[in-house]
Design a protein around this motif. Sequence first.
Motif, PDB file in Angstrom:
ATOM      1  N   GLU A 109      12.949 -73.212 -58.887  1.00 59.34           N
ATOM      2  CA  GLU A 109      13.522 -71.890 -59.160  1.00 59.34           C
ATOM      3  C   GLU A 109      13.104 -71.387 -60.544  1.00 59.34           C
ATOM      4  N   ALA A 110      13.153 -72.257 -61.539  1.00 60.10           N
ATOM      5  CA  ALA A 110      12.785 -71.863 -62.900  1.00 60.10           C
ATOM      6  C   ALA A 110      11.303 -71.478 -62.974  1.00 60.10           C
ATOM      7  N   ALA A 111      10.449 -72.252 -62.322  1.00 60.90           N
ATOM      8  CA  ALA A 111       9.002 -71.961 -62.347  1.00 60.90           C
ATOM      9  C   ALA A 111       8.692 -70.668 -61.604  1.00 60.90           C
ATOM     10  N   LEU A 112       9.330 -70.477 -60.444  1.00 63.22           N
ATOM     11  CA  LEU A 112       9.106 -69.246 -59.689  1.00 63.22           C
ATOM     12  C   LEU A 112       9.625 -68.033 -60.473  1.00 63.22           C
ATOM     13  N   THR A 113      10.762 -68.178 -61.123  1.00 65.16           N
ATOM     14  CA  THR A 113      11.308 -67.085 -61.935  1.00 65.16           C
ATOM     15  C   THR A 113      10.349 -66.724 -63.060  1.00 65.16           C
ATOM     16  N   ARG A 114       9.754 -67.738 -63.717  1.00 63.19           N
ATOM     17  CA  ARG A 114       8.779 -67.467 -64.785  1.00 63.19           C
ATOM     18  C   ARG A 114       7.565 -66.705 -64.249  1.00 63.19           C
ATOM     19  N   ARG A 115       7.077 -67.123 -63.099  1.00 65.33           N
ATOM     20  CA  ARG A 115       5.905 -66.451 -62.521  1.00 65.33           C
ATOM     21  C   ARG A 115       6.249 -65.017 -62.094  1.00 65.33           C
ATOM     22  N   LEU A 116       7.416 -64.854 -61.486  1.00 63.16           N
ATOM     23  CA  LEU A 116       7.837 -63.505 -61.098  1.00 63.16           C
ATOM     24  C   LEU A 116       8.042 -62.628 -62.328  1.00 63.16           C
ATOM     25  N   ALA A 117       8.645 -63.188 -63.375  1.00 59.28           N
ATOM     26  CA  ALA A 117       8.879 -62.420 -64.603  1.00 59.28           C
ATOM     27  C   ALA A 117       7.555 -61.961 -65.209  1.00 59.28           C
ATOM     28  N   ALA A 118       6.564 -62.852 -65.227  1.00 58.32           N
ATOM     29  CA  ALA A 118       5.253 -62.478 -65.768  1.00 58.32           C
ATOM     30  C   ALA A 118       4.624 -61.353 -64.940  1.00 58.32           C
ATOM     31  N   GLU A 119       4.777 -61.439 -63.623  1.00 54.80           N
ATOM     32  CA  GLU A 119       4.232 -60.391 -62.751  1.00 54.80           C
ATOM     33  C   GLU A 119       4.991 -59.076 -62.943  1.00 54.80           C
ATOM     34  N   VAL A 120       6.317 -59.158 -63.070  1.00 51.97           N
ATOM     35  CA  VAL A 120       7.133 -57.959 -63.260  1.00 51.97           C
ATOM     36  C   VAL A 120       6.787 -57.277 -64.584  1.00 51.97           C
ATOM     37  N   VAL A 121       6.485 -58.057 -65.620  1.00 53.26           N
ATOM     38  CA  VAL A 121       6.070 -57.467 -66.896  1.00 53.26           C
ATOM     39  C   VAL A 121       4.810 -56.623 -66.691  1.00 53.26           C
ATOM     40  N   GLY A 124       3.529 -49.723 -53.129  1.00 52.11           N
ATOM     41  CA  GLY A 124       2.739 -50.668 -52.340  1.00 52.11           C
ATOM     42  C   GLY A 124       2.166 -51.788 -53.186  1.00 52.11           C
ATOM     43  N   ARG A 125       1.647 -51.426 -54.341  1.00 47.56           N
ATOM     44  CA  ARG A 125       1.065 -52.449 -55.233  1.00 47.56           C
ATOM     45  C   ARG A 125       2.152 -53.387 -55.761  1.00 47.56           C
ATOM     46  N   ILE A 126       3.315 -52.847 -56.073  1.00 45.52           N
ATOM     47  CA  ILE A 126       4.429 -53.668 -56.563  1.00 45.52           C
ATOM     48  C   ILE A 126       4.842 -54.674 -55.503  1.00 45.52           C
ATOM     49  N   LEU A 127       5.067 -54.194 -54.285  1.00 42.38           N
ATOM     50  CA  LEU A 127       5.498 -55.087 -53.206  1.00 42.38           C
ATOM     51  C   LEU A 127       4.441 -56.138 -52.894  1.00 42.38           C
ATOM     52  N   ALA A 128       3.181 -55.744 -52.848  1.00 39.46           N
ATOM     53  CA  ALA A 128       2.103 -56.692 -52.556  1.00 39.46           C
ATOM     54  C   ALA A 128       1.975 -57.742 -53.657  1.00 39.46           C
ATOM     55  N   SER A 129       2.108 -57.332 -54.899  1.00 42.83           N
ATOM     56  CA  SER A 129       1.991 -58.280 -56.017  1.00 42.83           C
ATOM     57  C   SER A 129       3.119 -59.299 -55.995  1.00 42.83           C
ATOM     58  N   LEU A 130       4.331 -58.840 -55.756  1.00 43.54           N
ATOM     59  CA  LEU A 130       5.465 -59.770 -55.705  1.00 43.54           C
ATOM     60  C   LEU A 130       5.355 -60.697 -54.504  1.00 43.54           C
ATOM     61  N   GLN A 131       4.921 -60.172 -53.371  1.00 44.43           N
ATOM     62  CA  GLN A 131       4.733 -61.005 -52.195  1.00 44.43           C
ATOM     63  C   GLN A 131       3.673 -62.071 -52.458  1.00 44.43           C
ATOM     64  N   ARG A 132       2.592 -61.690 -53.135  1.00 48.47           N
ATOM     65  CA  ARG A 132       1.519 -62.642 -53.454  1.00 48.47           C
ATOM     66  C   ARG A 132       2.052 -63.790 -54.309  1.00 48.47           C
ATOM     67  N   VAL A 133       2.876 -63.467 -55.316  1.00 52.73           N
ATOM     68  CA  VAL A 133       3.438 -64.512 -56.184  1.00 52.73           C
ATOM     69  C   VAL A 133       4.312 -65.465 -55.377  1.00 52.73           C
ATOM     70  N   VAL A 134       5.167 -64.916 -54.513  1.00 58.00           N
ATOM     71  CA  VAL A 134       6.071 -65.750 -53.717  1.00 58.00           C
ATOM     72  C   VAL A 134       5.292 -66.617 -52.735  1.00 58.00           C
ATOM     73  N   GLU A 135       4.290 -66.042 -52.087  1.00 56.44           N
ATOM     74  CA  GLU A 135       3.524 -66.799 -51.091  1.00 56.44           C
ATOM     75  C   GLU A 135       2.594 -67.827 -51.720  1.00 56.44           C
ATOM     76  N   ALA A 136       2.089 -67.571 -52.923  1.00 54.49           N
ATOM     77  CA  ALA A 136       1.148 -68.498 -53.568  1.00 54.49           C
ATOM     78  C   ALA A 136       1.845 -69.591 -54.373  1.00 54.49           C
ATOM     79  N   PHE A 137       3.147 -69.504 -54.508  1.00 51.89           N
ATOM     80  CA  PHE A 137       3.867 -70.496 -55.319  1.00 51.89           C
ATOM     81  C   PHE A 137       3.748 -71.889 -54.682  1.00 51.89           C
ATOM     82  N   PRO A 138       3.475 -72.911 -55.507  1.00 50.63           N
ATOM     83  CA  PRO A 138       3.304 -74.279 -54.985  1.00 50.63           C
ATOM     84  C   PRO A 138       4.650 -74.996 -54.767  1.00 50.63           C
ATOM     85  N   TYR A 139       5.370 -74.568 -53.754  1.00 48.69           N
ATOM     86  CA  TYR A 139       6.687 -75.149 -53.463  1.00 48.69           C
ATOM     87  C   TYR A 139       6.593 -76.664 -53.250  1.00 48.69           C
ATOM     88  N   HIS A 140       5.502 -77.132 -52.666  1.00 43.01           N
ATOM     89  CA  HIS A 140       5.329 -78.547 -52.343  1.00 43.01           C
ATOM     90  C   HIS A 140       5.324 -79.446 -53.581  1.00 43.01           C
TER      91      HIS A 140
END
Length: 196
Positions: free
Chosen positions: A15-27, A172-188
């Motif tokens: 959660e912390a790592a995903l939040t950091r990546r999302l925050a960087a993208e949101v910036v 569209g760009r906002i939604l696609a960028s956030l989706q990309r971050v969520v889908e590319a996150f290394p959950y494993h």
Amino acid sequence: MITGMLNGYDYQGAEAALTRRLAAEVVELTKLVLNSARGNIRYYPDVAAQLQEQLFVLAGQSVNGVVSTTFWQAWLEQFGKGSLMAGPDLNPGLVRYMSSSEWNGLRDRSSRAIVGRIKGTYRGIDGVERKSGGGRAGVNLEELAAQGEIDPAFGPTPPTFFLRIALQSNRGRILASLQRVVEAFPYHEYFREGKP
């Protein structure tokens, strides 16, 4: 032969790592919206320098990018001025403004044309106290401005909705960028290995 076992999931680390990546993208996305908003400004150029970007992270709940300003001309740029300003259905502050002491009581509430004030002091929308001699009380100043008889600043301006358009045009760009971050996150990578 099985050589390793899973022993849980580090959801807090993930959660912390995903939040950091999302925050960087949101910036970055907030900067995109900010620059788009600046490009949409047509009537009040000083607004561009007053726009600010902010990031708010509410742990475990949301990551928010905000483009905002408290500069009074931003309201005029967004919603217009005088007879051309957006009505209360598109202008959430209009009813409050029309009920305030800043509103000129001689103005028609339906046409909203800018008219001269009665003699006395008043506080303008910019917060500055001014004096009116009353010589043009009730006179349509928009018409005089259009005829070149007084400062053109008394003329109306249409709404540009510069902030709303900046957000909508980048949706569209906002939604696609956030989706990309969520889908590319290394959950494993956050599975724990070892014996329970």
